[in-house]
Design an enzyme around this catalytic site. Structure first.
Site, mmCIF file in Angstrom:
data_model
loop_
_atom_site.group_PDB
_atom_site.id
_atom_site.type_symbol
_atom_site.label_atom_id
_atom_site.label_comp_id
_atom_site.label_asym_id
_atom_site.label_seq_id
_atom_site.Cartn_x
_atom_site.Cartn_y
_atom_site.Cartn_z
ATOM 1 N N PHE A 266 0.804 -1.224 0.000
ATOM 2 C CA PHE A 266 0.000 0.000 0.000
ATOM 3 C C PHE A 266 0.833 1.268 0.000
ATOM 4 O O PHE A 266 0.339 2.335 -0.374
ATOM 5 C CB PHE A 266 -0.927 0.018 1.233
ATOM 6 C CG PHE A 266 -0.210 0.238 2.542
ATOM 7 C CD1 PHE A 266 0.125 1.519 2.968
ATOM 8 C CD2 PHE A 266 0.144 -0.834 3.346
ATOM 9 C CE1 PHE A 266 0.796 1.728 4.178
ATOM 10 C CE2 PHE A 266 0.802 -0.629 4.552
ATOM 11 C CZ PHE A 266 1.131 0.645 4.966
ATOM 12 N N LYS B 213 -1.186 -7.223 -8.968
ATOM 13 C CA LYS B 213 -2.102 -7.335 -7.824
ATOM 14 C C LYS B 213 -1.686 -6.278 -6.810
ATOM 15 O O LYS B 213 -0.811 -6.509 -5.994
ATOM 16 C CB LYS B 213 -2.031 -8.736 -7.216
ATOM 17 C CG LYS B 213 -3.324 -9.211 -6.519
ATOM 18 C CD LYS B 213 -3.806 -8.333 -5.391
ATOM 19 C CE LYS B 213 -2.938 -8.427 -4.151
ATOM 20 N NZ LYS B 213 -3.493 -7.567 -3.034
ATOM 21 N N CYS C 97 9.699 1.566 3.154
ATOM 22 C CA CYS C 97 10.612 0.477 3.495
ATOM 23 C C CYS C 97 12.042 0.969 3.633
ATOM 24 O O CYS C 97 12.898 0.273 4.179
ATOM 25 C CB CYS C 97 10.534 -0.636 2.460
ATOM 26 S SG CYS C 97 11.093 -0.157 0.813
#
Length: 494
Positions: free
Chosen positions: A147, A171, A279
């Protein structure tokens, strides 16, 4: 309702399950996204498989023209995409535009496909024998993304996969579905044939089916370490290529000779950008020796100036993506306080410039954090910066290298020898020297070490090109006349 995108058009599918799409700055449910069932996954992959032969056989020149057109359309309309990202993720508009720009770098890199996919040739390697190598696409590939970067992370993968002649089933996270559909429509406008780029929304049902589907040749994944491990194990067991990028606990080591103002500024920008949902965010500052006493107050002063609020109001930092995630991150702050860390700046008390229902947590600074505390051991993925104090450079290196994660690490120093030692000895895939967020340019590859990466291949750059292609070496000889008789001796070069 946000539909899937299959065969070049919106696709409702047969699945009956949906998931809410929420504006994190207001808490309002703004729509719902369709979640794929097994039949929807099969339809998406079938479309990608059917489109593959013609796309593979299209000339590099024509494929590259479509990539260039996509790049131009993206540049013209990126503000539209940024607004979608802010509405569903919550990051401020300037940050959303920034992530689009970094993703666009990979698109531009992929526009050089004619050069990136070149093989090599050796004439007369043996007497009258020539050798040449080529790289060929794999087929349908799956890209499963998180996300936190609805545009950039997908663009780490699909431009190179498409440029190399593969077809892609994306996806995205069901929390931020609209950016993927927007990019699919842009691809169609750029002239990409139907079926080459497919968007499949879903949860674990869709992911697990992609991991085992016999027609999916490779899987690229970015997400938490437990899921990355599952993706790698499952897809590998089913004979697929896998690059699974997992979690992170990025350390910023500050040596006593570093400029404390520069280091404090870097810590705030790298720790609280995008509400820490990166991240590559700095989540731990390792202060060596006496530098902590001057560094911590500077960080606190700067962080207190960060304006938290609705990303459409010109604020510096937006909300977290969901209420559950906000509460989880706030729980780590409470746990750190109970375990003995000192809360220097408490984001739970923030007064945001936004609606009361938003998922707010302001910049949070914890000092005197110990390696055994959960606020240190776990990936928090929020605007929480922990300061760990150590006595020596050796202790700082040992701390970083003992961590289970190895995504990124950086050092702030004016000592070239110390910087060189850090570069050589630190166990992380991406290293910054006086750079707090060392994300590589598109022509280098992105990826970590240890529990931050499962599989051997990093994203984009040369490794990305190789991941989405198979190498083939061809040995050629054109004899003047056939040589009769048997010769069972292993061939020798001469």
């Amino acid at each position: 309702m946000v539909p899937h995108w299959v065969d070049g058009a919106p696709y409702t599918g047969s699945g009956t399950t949906t998931s809410p799409v929420t504006d994190p700055a207001t808490g309002e449910v703004t729509g719902r996204v369709a979640l794929a069932d097994v039949a929807d996954v099969q339809a998406a992959v079938a479309s990608a498989k059917a489109a593959f032969p013609a796309w593979r056989d299209l000339s590099l020149t024509r494929r590259t023209r479509i990539l260039f057109r996509f790049r131009e359309l993206l540049e013209e309309r990126k503000s539209e995409l940024a607004e979608l990202i802010t509405a569903e993720h919550g990051k401020v508009l300037s940050d959303a535009l920034g992530e689009i720009g970094r993703g666009q770098e990979v698109v531009e890199f992929a526009c050089g496909a004619a050069h990136l996919l070149k093989g090599s040739m050796t004439e007369n390697a043996s007497t009258n024998v020539d050798l040449h190598s080529i790289r060929q696409p794999l087929g349908p590939v799956a890209v499963i993304t998180p996300f936190n970067f609805p545009a950039m992370v997908p663009m780490w993968f699909f431009p190179l996969a498409i440029a190399a002649g593969n077809t892609v089933v994306l996806k995205p996270s069901e929390k931020v579905p609209s950016a993927a559909n927007w990019m699919a429509a842009l691809w169609a406008e750029a002239g990409l044939p139907a079926g080459v780029f497919t968007v499949l929304h879903g949860d674990r049902v869709a992911v697990d089916e992609l991991l085992v589907h016999p027609d999916v040749e490779a899987v690229s994944f970015v997400g938490s370490t437990p899921v990355a491990r599952h993706v790698h194990t499952t897809a590998s067991r089913h004979g697929k290529r896998v690059q699974a990028l997992g979690g992170a606990k990025n350390h910023m080591v500050v040596l006593p000779d570093a400029d404390p103002d520069v280091a404090a500024d870097a810590a705030v920008n790298a720790g609280f950008g995008s509400a820490g949902e990166r991240c590559m965010a700095v989540s731990v500052v390792v202060a060596v020796g006496p530098v902590a006493d001057s560094l911590v107050p500077r960080i606190a002063t700067l962080a207190a100036r960060v304006r938290t609020g609705d990303g459409r109001r010109g604020c510096d930092m937006g909300p977290l993506v969901t209420e559950e995630h906000r509460d989880r991150v706030a729980g780590y702050v409470a746990a750190g306080e109970r375990e003995g860390a000192r809360v220097v700046l408490d984001g739970r008390e923030v007064r945001p410039d936004g609606e009361a229902g938003g998922f707010w947590l302001g910049p949070t600074l914890l000092d005197h954090v110990k390696p055994e505390m959960s606020v240190y051991t776990d990936e928090i993925f929020g605007p929480v910066l922990s300061v760990v104090r150590v006595d020596t450079f050796d202790a700082a290196l040992d701390l970083v290298n003992a961590n289970l994660y190895g995504n990124g690490a950086c050092v702030f120093t004016s000592d070239g020898g110390a910087a060189r030692r850090f570069e050589r000895e630190v166990q992380a895939g991406m290293v910054g020297i006086n750079v707090p967020v060392p994300v590589p340019m598109a022509y280098y590859s992105f990826g970590g070490w240890k529990n931050s990466l499962f599989g051997d291949t990093h994203a984009h750059g040369t490794e990305g090109v190789h991941f989405y292609t198979r190498g083939k070496v061809v040995t050629t000889r054109w004899p003047k006349r056939a040589t009769p008789g048997l010769d069972l001796v292993f061939p020798q070069n001469d």
